[in-house]
Design a protein around this motif. Structure first.
Motif, PDB file in Angstrom:
ATOM      1  N   TRP B 380      -7.469  10.391  10.103  1.00 21.67           N
ATOM      2  CA  TRP B 380      -6.773  10.579   8.826  1.00 21.67           C
ATOM      3  C   TRP B 380      -6.716  12.034   8.419  1.00 21.67           C
ATOM      4  N   SER B 506       1.268  16.840  -2.845  1.00 25.28           N
ATOM      5  CA  SER B 506       0.262  16.016  -2.179  1.00 25.28           C
ATOM      6  C   SER B 506       0.490  16.024  -0.680  1.00 25.28           C
ATOM      7  N   ALA B 508      -1.255  13.906   1.101  1.00 27.06           N
ATOM      8  CA  ALA B 508      -1.923  12.668   1.490  1.00 27.06           C
ATOM      9  C   ALA B 508      -1.056  11.808   2.403  1.00 27.06           C
ATOM     10  N   ARG B 509       0.263  11.905   2.272  1.00 26.82           N
ATOM     11  CA  ARG B 509       1.106  10.996   3.036  1.00 26.82           C
ATOM     12  C   ARG B 509       1.632  11.610   4.328  1.00 26.82           C
TER      13      ARG B 509
END
Lengths: 515, 649
Positions: B380, B506, B508-509
């Motif tokens: 991740w 962000s 995050a994606r």
């Protein structure tokens, strides 16, 4: 040697209880006498005490079934033969099973119920095609089809529930079936996919894919009730034959409350602390992990929980491929641009129940919702005379009014109440506008959800226009306890109860006495 | 066409629309009755809602027009408007913070809170530009940085508390709906008083049409005059913002329309600007009411004016008078020089390596801090760490090139509106095609950045891509983008909040493919910049000097702008439009002692990567499991430095 014996055994057929002096009695007696030796012989083949005992018991059963057919002059060698043959059979079967099947733990580690991912994808697409077709059907037709096919509800009961004739229900189910069949035919014709069963034949050139009813094979699978449920649950969720998912992660609070309503405690929830503040009921048990924001979940936190099922809403669609790497991911929508929110809320509950391996809980939740609505119906009767505005204040001058597409609107309809607002709304089913638009219709009643922002309290106390609104002047304004407006069946039940509780207060009667 | 004709024409349209919205509401009552002694629901609605709303639209329009005229005159920038000075960003931040911290406070005095926020923002802008004697470009840039910074803070708060702030979304988009006369009674005297104050300053302000020395020679107290005029416009803008929210473009368009219609002198503009503003907002507001019918302010008026304003603005840009070009700012005279440039670069690479390790391995969860050596989280982590690194390096390189091409130390892809263009395209895609996949989004973003670049080039082609024109056009694009974002978020659409996360930067994606794309872009585009090193060394000396030593200035600017657009588009798709890295990293690299173009480019890329990886690490761990968007954190870290830098410029 083995085959004739088996053939004769099969020819004999089942029989009743063993008579005291039957011809097999000596064989059974010998079996008991030689049990220890036979066990040893079976053990040598099977290498398992437990299985050996089973085989010897099987032998006894066979002897009983073969009564009157088998007679042995030499019981001991005959019994050894029988037991050894059975043991070899069992050993071969075990070997074959071990080749194709694994232990329970291994089963859990197998990600797909079918060997070929491509096939699974296609089946999934096909279910998707059917689902989409269902979504385009008129709500009543879809309702009738799903109740009839999935819940096995008799058409008579559906007709009663919908208040239409049985013939119409029959027609609706027929139309829906035809629509589904057409969509599958269209899908197979379009993709030339190697469709399973009969549908595969549509892929062959030179044939009209729409001719005849050759799609019956796949239709049979998808349109039979069990087939559909099995297909939907295996294809959209975890493998049906593995253990049911126990660790579920969900982000949308409507999904979370539905899960809790089904008795499933999620392992992780987005904005868990805020959930208590905004939804509150059913309460989130302690120990549920926070996995970040609802619209920006923390992937690491999700992965760390090692979930076996993730449930998302279309708002997180972009993350679906990523989340699917962590665990099977289910994309469910209670709110969507078109269609009926009530049917979707019920469908979401059923799908979640299937996906978490407790279909009976889904049926229970649906029943509980129906019961809650039915119980609230007589209690809200005092409110029935007037159209109702359902609104929340967003600031001192604007309200958010719930209309078509909102869960509350659906509940109102089922309670036999009428919504005063029928204008255009967002796909969450609300519209935002200035208070002055609440002037008409003059006979409406205004119900405001708590919490009311402080600046709006000021308006409610002193606002000159507010005080002159017809319903405010007549005192037809009520405050409702907070209800999560973007929830599912659980919020619907809570709303029905809140409304019924309000109807019992003196406020509800205010403004109805005229002159 | 005289300004009077324009006012009358627009006014006639507005009257027709008003008649329609009035008849829809009054339900058979009479207007006179509604004004004097309302009885019956129709007349009551007109008395308490329609009439005050009408007056508020006049007052707000006039106030914004007046503020715009004053600002454009003082800042000598035809694209200056009340939002330029960070007034609305300050008010927004103050309201968000107050709503969250003291929920009761907003109820008691939303106006006071917003006014305080605007005041703080404007004061900050003035103090930053004070050393330059409130010189126009200094004020505009300070306003820009303050807007971005306050905007970032506000966005962060909204992101983490959006459920509590639904009311602010409406306010942010400028909803004029009224239910009593209080706003009229508060705004009316203020607008009149401001008008009188402006009238008193007509003569000295008119002299600002001359250049600075000329005005000073005629005895104009420059600083005092600028301060007074800007103070009046800030008060006006803050009053409007606090009363009805952000109404964009009226302050920008009204003075421009007045000029175009033939109001040549400042005195004439001072009269016609507010009048045109009032009619403009009146028309827009009545249009909203008629379109929305009886139900709903589904489109807030402020959002509509933004949509009106955008084509107007684009039409205006090529028609701007070149002679009002703001003065240039001198680059710092003494530049530090690293004694061992190679050693310094190696040290930076080493620092990056040292930072990447904890970024990949450090975990912070309920149990506390720990190093995760099992590699379970690596799956991740690596895409976002790599993506942050790539985006930082790309933006830093783009910033370095932009600053060198424009010769302006405050230029950057963010300032030029390239990131805004990419973001704008992405918003359109997300709102128009729900469920579009990532590839479509990437394509749309790149197209947006390209279109912006092409637009910039086209709009500034007459000025030979002159740095200042590009800068002004970029700032205007950024303003348009902000207005649209506000409109979209005010729609209450839940997808808007998804956008907020990306807008805030962000990571995050980010998926592995995007991260790898970013890395490839860093290597490829970085290598592509190397042959341009000579141009990059010469261009900061100015177009004349560079041309004299043989640089084809026009072609060099064109090629470098295309390169910048590519870098920016790739980076924006990863971290969103809102970072300061493109502005910050080149400065830091310069301070570290790399004045030559090529080492500067390399050092800036390393600094950018360092900042972004650090921001990613912090954003992920500080408030686990919530995540502070990387771009936002980079902004929060970087902007104070920039503000401090700005004071010294």
């Amino acid at each position: 040697m083995n085959a004739p014996l088996h053939a004769s055994l099969r020819a004999a057929g089942p029989s009743g209880a063993l008579p005291a002096a039957s011809p097999v009695a000596p064989l059974l007696a010998a079996l008991i006498v030689h049990r220890a030796r036979l066990l040893r012989e079976a053990f040598r083949i099977l290498r398992s005490q437990h299985l050996a005992e089973e085989v010897v018991e099987d032998a006894a059963v066979k002897l009983c079934e073969a009564e009157g057919v088998v007679e042995a002059d030499h019981p001991a060698p005959f019994l050894s033969r029988l037991v050894r043959n059975l043991a070899i059979d069992r050993a071969r079967r075990l070997k074959r099973e071990r080749l194709w099947a694994g232990s329970a733990e291994e089963a859990e580690r197998v990600p797909m119920p079918c060997a070929c991912p491509l096939e699974r994808l296609e089946q999934r697409e096909m279910v998707g095609v059917v689902m989409r077709t269902l979504a385009t059907l008129p709500p009543r037709t879809r309702f009738a089809f799903l109740r009839h096919r999935l819940d096995g509800m008799p058409q008579k009961d559906i007709a009663e529930y919908l208040g239409v004739s049985r013939t119409l229900v029959n027609f609706m189910v027929r139309d829906a079936t035809k629509a589904c069949r057409d969509s599958i035919d269209g899908y197979c014709g379009r993709t030339r996919a190697p469709c399973p069963d009969g549908a595969r034949r549509h892929g062959t050139p030179g044939r009209d894919p729409r001719r005849g009813r050759e799609g019956v094979g796949v239709m049979g699978m998808i349109l039979s009730r069990r087939g559909f449920v099995a297909a939907a649950s295996t294809l959209l969720a975890a493998p049906a034959w593995a253990t049911a998912p126990r660790r579920v992660v969900a982000f949308d609070w409507g999904i979370v409350e539905t899960l809790l309503g089904l008795g499933v405690v999620p392992a992780g929830v987005a904005e868990a602390d805020e959930y208590d503040h905004w939804v509150g009921e059913p309460a989130l048990p302690p120990g549920v992990a926070d996995v970040g924001l609802r619209l920006e979940p923390n992937l690491e936190a999700v992965a760390r929980l090692k979930p076996d099922l993730i449930v998302i809403t279309p708002q997180l669609e972009a993350l679906e491929p990523t989340l699917a790497r962590i665990a099977p991911t289910l994309n469910l929508a209670i709110f969507a641009a078109e269609g009926d929110v009530w049917g979707r809320a019920r469908q979401v509950a059923l799908t979640l129940a299937e996906a978490t391996g407790r279909p009976e809980a889904g049926a229970r939740l649906l029943a509980a919702t129906d019961a809650a609505i039915a119980a609230a119906r007589p209690r809200v009767a005092p409110l029935a005379g007037r159209p109702l505005y359902l609104a929340s204040f967003v600031d001192a001058r604007h309200v958010r009014v719930y209309g078509r597409g909102a869960l509350f609107d659906a509940v109102l309809a089922r309670l036999g109440l009428s919504n005063a607002f029928s204008g255009p709304a967002t796909f969450w089913g609300f519209a935002t506008f200035g208070l002055e638009h609440l002037a008409a219709p003059a006979d409406a009643r205004l119900l405001i959800f708590e919490p009311v922002p402080p600046e709006a309290r000021e308006t409610m106390a002193h606002g000159p226009l507010w005080r002159r609104l017809p319903m405010v002047e007549a005192g037809r304004v009520g405050l409702l306890a907070p209800v999560w407006s973007f929830g599912g069946l659980v919020s619907a039940m809570r709303f029905a109860r809140v409304l019924a509780d309000f109807a019992a207060t003196p406020d509800a009667a205010k403004g109805d006495v005229r002159g | 066409m005289g300004p009077a004709v324009m006012v009358l024409g627009l006014g006639l349209l507005a009257v027709l629309l008003s008649a329609q919205s009035l008849t829809a509401r009054i339900e058979g009552g009479s207007l006179l009755g509604a004004i004097l002694s309302p009885s019956g629901m129709g007349e009551l609605v007109v008395h308490f809602s329609w009439l005050p709303r009408l007056l508020v639209s006049w007052l707000c329009g006039a106030a914004l027009g007046l503020a715009g005229v004053l600002m454009q005159q003082v800042l000598r920038n035809p694209l200056a408007s009340p939002t330029t000075l960070g007034v609305s960003a300050g008010a927004h931040l103050a309201l968000v913070a107050a709503t969250l911290a003291v929920p009761g406070l907003a109820g008691l005095g939303r106006e006071a809170v917003a006014l305080a926020g605007s005041g703080v923002a404007a004061a900050l802008v003035f103090s930053l530009a004070w050393n330059k004697g409130l010189a126009p470009l200094a004020v505009v840039l300070a306003g820009l940085v303050v807007s971005l910074y306050f905007g970032a803070l506000g966005a962060a708060l909204v992101l983490f508390n959006q459920s509590y702030l639904a009311g602010l979304f409406i306010w942010g988009a400028g909803a004029l709906s009224q239910q009593d006369w209080s706003v009229v009674l508060r705004l009316g005297p203020l607008v009149v008083a401001s008008g009188v104050a402006a009238a008193l300053m007509v003569r000295p302000l008119a002299l600002l049409d001359l250049d600075e020395a000329g005005a000073r020679g005629l005895g104009v107290p420059l600083v005092g005059l600028r301060l007074a005029a800007l103070a009046v416009s800030v008060v006006l803008a803050a009053a409007v913002v606090s009363a009805v929210g952000v109404v964009g473009f009226v302050g920008l368009a009204a003075p421009a329309l007045a000029t175009l219609a033939g109001a040549r002198t400042f005195g004439a503009r001072l009269v016609w600007g507010p009048l045109i503003g009032a009619v403009l907002l009146w028309f827009a507001d009545q249009l909203v009411q008629v379109l929305a019918g009886l139900y709903g302010d589904l489109v807030p008026t402020g959002a509509l004016t933004a949509l009106f304003g955008s084509p107007l603005l684009l039409w205006l840009l090529p028609r701007l008078k070149r002679d009002v070009r703001p003065p240039r700012m001198a680059a710092p005279v003494r530049e530090p020089r690293a004694r061992h440039p190679v050693g310094a670069l190696i040290a930076m690479v080493a620092a990056l390596g040292v930072l990447v390790l904890p970024a990949l391995l450090l975990s912070h969860d309920a149990a506390g801090w720990s190093l995760d050596l099992s590699g379970a989280l690596l799956e991740w982590r690596w895409p976002r760490v790599l993506a942050a690194l790539a985006a930082g390096a790309l933006l830093a390189m783009a910033g370095t090139i932009t600053q060198r091409v424009t010769g302006n130390p405050m230029a950057s892809p963010e300032v030029l509106g390239l990131t805004s263009g990419a973001a704008l395209a992405l918003i359109v895609v997300v709102m128009a095609l729900p469920g579009a996949d990532r590839a479509t989004e990437i394509a749309a973003g790149a197209a947006g950045a390209f279109l912006t670049t092409v637009g910039l080039l086209w709009l500034t082609r007459r000025a030979a891509f002159a740095p200042d024109s590009i800068l002004l056009a970029g700032i205007a694009l950024g303003a348009l983008f902000d207005a649209l974002v506000v409109a979209v978020t005010a729609s209450g659409d839940p997808r808007a909040v998804t956008l907020l996360a990306w807008l805030a930067g962000s990571t995050a994606r980010v998926g592995s493919s995007e991260a790898l794309t970013g890395l490839v872009a860093v290597v490829a585009l970085g290598a592509a910049a190397v042959p341009f090193a000579r141009w990059l060394d010469l261009l900061p000396l100015g177009a004349v000097t560079a041309g004299a030593v043989g640089v084809d200035v026009k072609r060099a600017r064109l090629l470098l702008l295309v390169l910048t657009a590519l870098m920016t588009a790739t980076a924006t798709l990863i971290v969103g439009p809102l970072t300061f890295v493109g502005l910050l990293a080149p400065h830091l690299a310069r301070l570290a002692g790399f004045p030559r173009a090529l080492p500067h480019l390399l050092a800036a890329a390393l600094v950018g990567a360092l900042v972004m990886v650090g921001a990613d690490l912090l954003g992920r761990t500080l408030i686990y499991p919530r995540q502070i968007p990387t771009g936002l954190l980079a902004t929060l870290i970087g902007a104070p430095y920039l503000l401090w830098r700005l004071r010294r410029l």
